[in-house]
Design a protein around this motif. Structure first.
Motif, PDB file in Angstrom:
ATOM      1  N   HIS A  28       0.820  -1.223   0.000  1.00  0.00           N
ATOM      2  CA  HIS A  28       0.000   0.000   0.000  1.00  0.00           C
ATOM      3  C   HIS A  28       0.852   1.271   0.000  1.00  0.00           C
ATOM      4  N   HIS A  29       2.180   1.145   0.078  1.00  0.00           N
ATOM      5  CA  HIS A  29       3.054   2.322   0.051  1.00  0.00           C
ATOM      6  C   HIS A  29       3.244   2.826  -1.380  1.00  0.00           C
ATOM      7  N   LEU A  30       3.310   4.144  -1.521  1.00  0.00           N
ATOM      8  CA  LEU A  30       3.744   4.739  -2.783  1.00  0.00           C
ATOM      9  C   LEU A  30       5.266   4.576  -2.808  1.00  0.00           C
ATOM     10  N   LEU A  31       5.764   3.757  -3.713  1.00  0.00           N
ATOM     11  CA  LEU A  31       7.187   3.431  -3.755  1.00  0.00           C
ATOM     12  C   LEU A  31       7.859   4.121  -4.933  1.00  0.00           C
TER      13      LEU A  31
ATOM     14  N   GLU B 297       9.796  -7.392 -12.429  1.00  0.00           N
ATOM     15  CA  GLU B 297       9.586  -8.278 -11.286  1.00  0.00           C
ATOM     16  C   GLU B 297       8.949  -7.553 -10.112  1.00  0.00           C
ATOM     17  N   CYS B 298       9.309  -6.288  -9.899  1.00  0.00           N
ATOM     18  CA  CYS B 298       8.817  -5.525  -8.747  1.00  0.00           C
ATOM     19  C   CYS B 298       7.651  -4.611  -9.091  1.00  0.00           C
ATOM     20  N   ASP B 299       7.093  -4.759 -10.294  1.00  0.00           N
ATOM     21  CA  ASP B 299       5.926  -3.995 -10.737  1.00  0.00           C
ATOM     22  C   ASP B 299       6.177  -2.488 -10.675  1.00  0.00           C
ATOM     23  N   MET B 300       7.315  -2.071 -11.238  1.00  0.00           N
ATOM     24  CA  MET B 300       7.710  -0.663 -11.259  1.00  0.00           C
ATOM     25  C   MET B 300       7.702  -0.144 -12.692  1.00  0.00           C
ATOM     26  N   GLU B 301       7.471   1.157 -12.827  1.00  0.00           N
ATOM     27  CA  GLU B 301       7.512   1.805 -14.135  1.00  0.00           C
ATOM     28  C   GLU B 301       8.685   2.772 -14.193  1.00  0.00           C
ATOM     29  N   ILE B 302       9.460   2.713 -15.278  1.00  0.00           N
ATOM     30  CA  ILE B 302      10.587   3.625 -15.479  1.00  0.00           C
ATOM     31  C   ILE B 302      10.035   4.939 -16.016  1.00  0.00           C
ATOM     32  N   THR B 303      10.094   5.988 -15.225  1.00  0.00           N
ATOM     33  CA  THR B 303       9.370   7.216 -15.559  1.00  0.00           C
ATOM     34  C   THR B 303      10.073   8.085 -16.597  1.00  0.00           C
ATOM     35  N   ASN B 304      11.422   7.976 -16.713  1.00  0.00           N
ATOM     36  CA  ASN B 304      12.155   8.839 -17.656  1.00  0.00           C
ATOM     37  C   ASN B 304      11.661   8.688 -19.081  1.00  0.00           C
TER      38      ASN B 304
ATOM     39  N   LEU C  64      12.018   5.351 -10.839  1.00  0.00           N
ATOM     40  CA  LEU C  64      10.981   4.340 -11.034  1.00  0.00           C
ATOM     41  C   LEU C  64       9.879   4.552 -10.001  1.00  0.00           C
ATOM     42  N   ILE C  65       8.647   4.236 -10.379  1.00  0.00           N
ATOM     43  CA  ILE C  65       7.518   4.372  -9.465  1.00  0.00           C
ATOM     44  C   ILE C  65       6.670   3.108  -9.527  1.00  0.00           C
ATOM     45  N   ARG C  66       6.128   2.717  -8.391  1.00  0.00           N
ATOM     46  CA  ARG C  66       5.249   1.548  -8.351  1.00  0.00           C
ATOM     47  C   ARG C  66       4.026   1.816  -9.232  1.00  0.00           C
ATOM     48  N   ARG C  67       3.720   0.861 -10.110  1.00  0.00           N
ATOM     49  CA  ARG C  67       2.674   1.072 -11.111  1.00  0.00           C
ATOM     50  C   ARG C  67       1.317   1.422 -10.498  1.00  0.00           C
ATOM     51  N   LYS C  68       1.052   0.909  -9.334  1.00  0.00           N
ATOM     52  CA  LYS C  68      -0.218   1.188  -8.667  1.00  0.00           C
ATOM     53  C   LYS C  68      -0.426   2.680  -8.468  1.00  0.00           C
TER      54      LYS C  68
ATOM     55  N   LYS D 176       1.142   5.185 -10.391  1.00  0.00           N
ATOM     56  CA  LYS D 176       1.703   5.955 -11.503  1.00  0.00           C
ATOM     57  C   LYS D 176       0.874   7.192 -11.839  1.00  0.00           C
ATOM     58  N   ASN D 177      -0.413   7.201 -11.501  1.00  0.00           N
ATOM     59  CA  ASN D 177      -1.240   8.377 -11.788  1.00  0.00           C
ATOM     60  C   ASN D 177      -0.921   9.547 -10.859  1.00  0.00           C
ATOM     61  N   SER D 178      -0.198   9.278  -9.751  1.00  0.00           N
ATOM     62  CA  SER D 178       0.240  10.360  -8.870  1.00  0.00           C
ATOM     63  C   SER D 178       1.432  11.102  -9.451  1.00  0.00           C
ATOM     64  N   LEU D 179       2.090  10.494 -10.437  1.00  0.00           N
ATOM     65  CA  LEU D 179       3.250  11.109 -11.076  1.00  0.00           C
ATOM     66  C   LEU D 179       2.798  12.147 -12.100  1.00  0.00           C
ATOM     67  N   LYS D 180       3.294  13.357 -11.960  1.00  0.00           N
ATOM     68  CA  LYS D 180       2.896  14.444 -12.851  1.00  0.00           C
ATOM     69  C   LYS D 180       3.934  14.753 -13.921  1.00  0.00           C
ATOM     70  N   ASN D 181       5.223  14.489 -13.624  1.00  0.00           N
ATOM     71  CA  ASN D 181       6.260  14.797 -14.615  1.00  0.00           C
ATOM     72  C   ASN D 181       7.592  14.222 -14.151  1.00  0.00           C
ATOM     73  N   THR D 182       8.447  13.891 -15.119  1.00  0.00           N
ATOM     74  CA  THR D 182       9.849  13.557 -14.851  1.00  0.00           C
ATOM     75  C   THR D 182      10.685  14.297 -15.875  1.00  0.00           C
ATOM     76  N   GLU D 183      11.684  15.039 -15.384  1.00  0.00           N
ATOM     77  CA  GLU D 183      12.452  15.911 -16.276  1.00  0.00           C
ATOM     78  C   GLU D 183      13.890  16.033 -15.787  1.00  0.00           C
ATOM     79  N   VAL D 184      14.793  16.377 -16.706  1.00  0.00           N
ATOM     80  CA  VAL D 184      16.216  16.513 -16.406  1.00  0.00           C
ATOM     81  C   VAL D 184      16.579  17.993 -16.355  1.00  0.00           C
ATOM     82  N   TYR D 185      17.425  18.353 -15.363  1.00  0.00           N
ATOM     83  CA  TYR D 185      17.856  19.741 -15.192  1.00  0.00           C
ATOM     84  C   TYR D 185      19.374  19.800 -15.060  1.00  0.00           C
TER      85      TYR D 185
END
Length: 259
Positions: free
Chosen positions: A112-115, A154-161, A189-193, A195-204
């Motif tokens: 249940h954690h946002l990982l 394996e860990c149900d993660m999404e690569i956000t970049n 990476l973010i847990r797929r469950k 992923k809708n909490s993710l708004k953006n991933t960007e490089v600076y």
């Protein structure tokens, strides 16, 4: 930013976990770097945290010198992992051991954690097929990239970049000092469950003034921190004086009766 994962800080200390306080309420939580055969400091991971993030910590747990986990009270509960992978020149067994450790750390986090996992993965990713419509900087995948994909699956993660459409100069994260070749080797990476909490991933270019050969990868996530609630302090009363003082017992009985 509330939380900044640091990799290869090269700070050696004796403590398993060291916490330093800086100006503006910033805290630096680190796992020590190691000494190589020549005696030079190498590796080490940690987090820079704002005062608000630090006050919400519920758990700090290292997994060796390359992986560090911190959990926070919040809604939902947040756990973030910072990791530093062996380079592409390292032994295959060393890279596999690192990913086994990283998988263990992610699997230990309650469902249940946002990982969120961020780090210098030394992984190069390219398209898996012609139908792959995600946004890569490179065209080929190296061995570390294959291991990263396996770990994410394996860990149900999404690569956000590679999820967001960015210009090419907003995708690369590393500039080689020797060859000046650019690469995309740092990932979040973010847990797929969640992923809708993710708004953006960007490089600076945030670290350009420090002489680092890496750029900062930033993701924006909508989450609410809250402090942990401490249980009320229990008060213990000493009634031993009532047992030996008859006069005091009489006064106490009168006062209780009047109340």
């Amino acid at each position: 930013m509330e939380i900044l994962g640091i990799q290869e800080h090269r700070i050696v200390h004796q403590e398993p976990i060291k916490i330093e306080k800086f100006k503006e309420g910033v805290s630096f939580v680190t796992v020590s770097a190691r000494r190589n055969g020549a005696g030079a400091a190498t590796g080490g991971v940690g987090f820079l945290l704002t005062r608000r993030a630090y006050s919400a910590i519920s758990l700090i747990k290292p997994y060796g010198s390359r992986v560090l986990t911190i959990s926070f009270n919040g809604n939902p509960r947040l756990t973030t992992i910072t990791a530093y992978s062996p380079t592409k020149a390292a032994l295959v067994e060393e890279a596999e051991d690192f990913h086994n450790t990283l998988r263990q750390a992610m699997n230990d986090v309650p469902a249940h954690h946002l990982l969120i996992t961020e780090g210098d993965m030394n992984a190069r990713l390219g398209k898996e097929s012609e139908e792959d419509s995600r946004w890569y900087f490179l065209t080929r995948t190296n061995r570390n990239g294959e291991l990263l994909r396996d770990t994410a699956l394996e860990c149900d993660m999404e690569i956000t970049n590679i999820r967001f459409r960015k210009k090419v100069n907003k995708r690369w994260t590393f500039l080689s000092d020797g060859t000046l070749n650019k690469g995309q080797i740092d990932y979040i990476l973010i847990r797929r469950k969640w992923k809708n909490s993710l708004k953006n991933t960007e490089v600076y270019n945030t670290f350009q003034s420090l002489g680092s050969d890496h750029r900062v990868v930033v993701c924006k996530i909508k989450v609410s921190f809250r402090k942990g609630h401490r249980p009320p302090k229990k008060v213990n009363y000493d009634y031993s004086a009532l047992k030996s003082d008859g006069e005091l017992q009489k006064k106490y009985a009168i006062e209780v009766r009047n109340v």
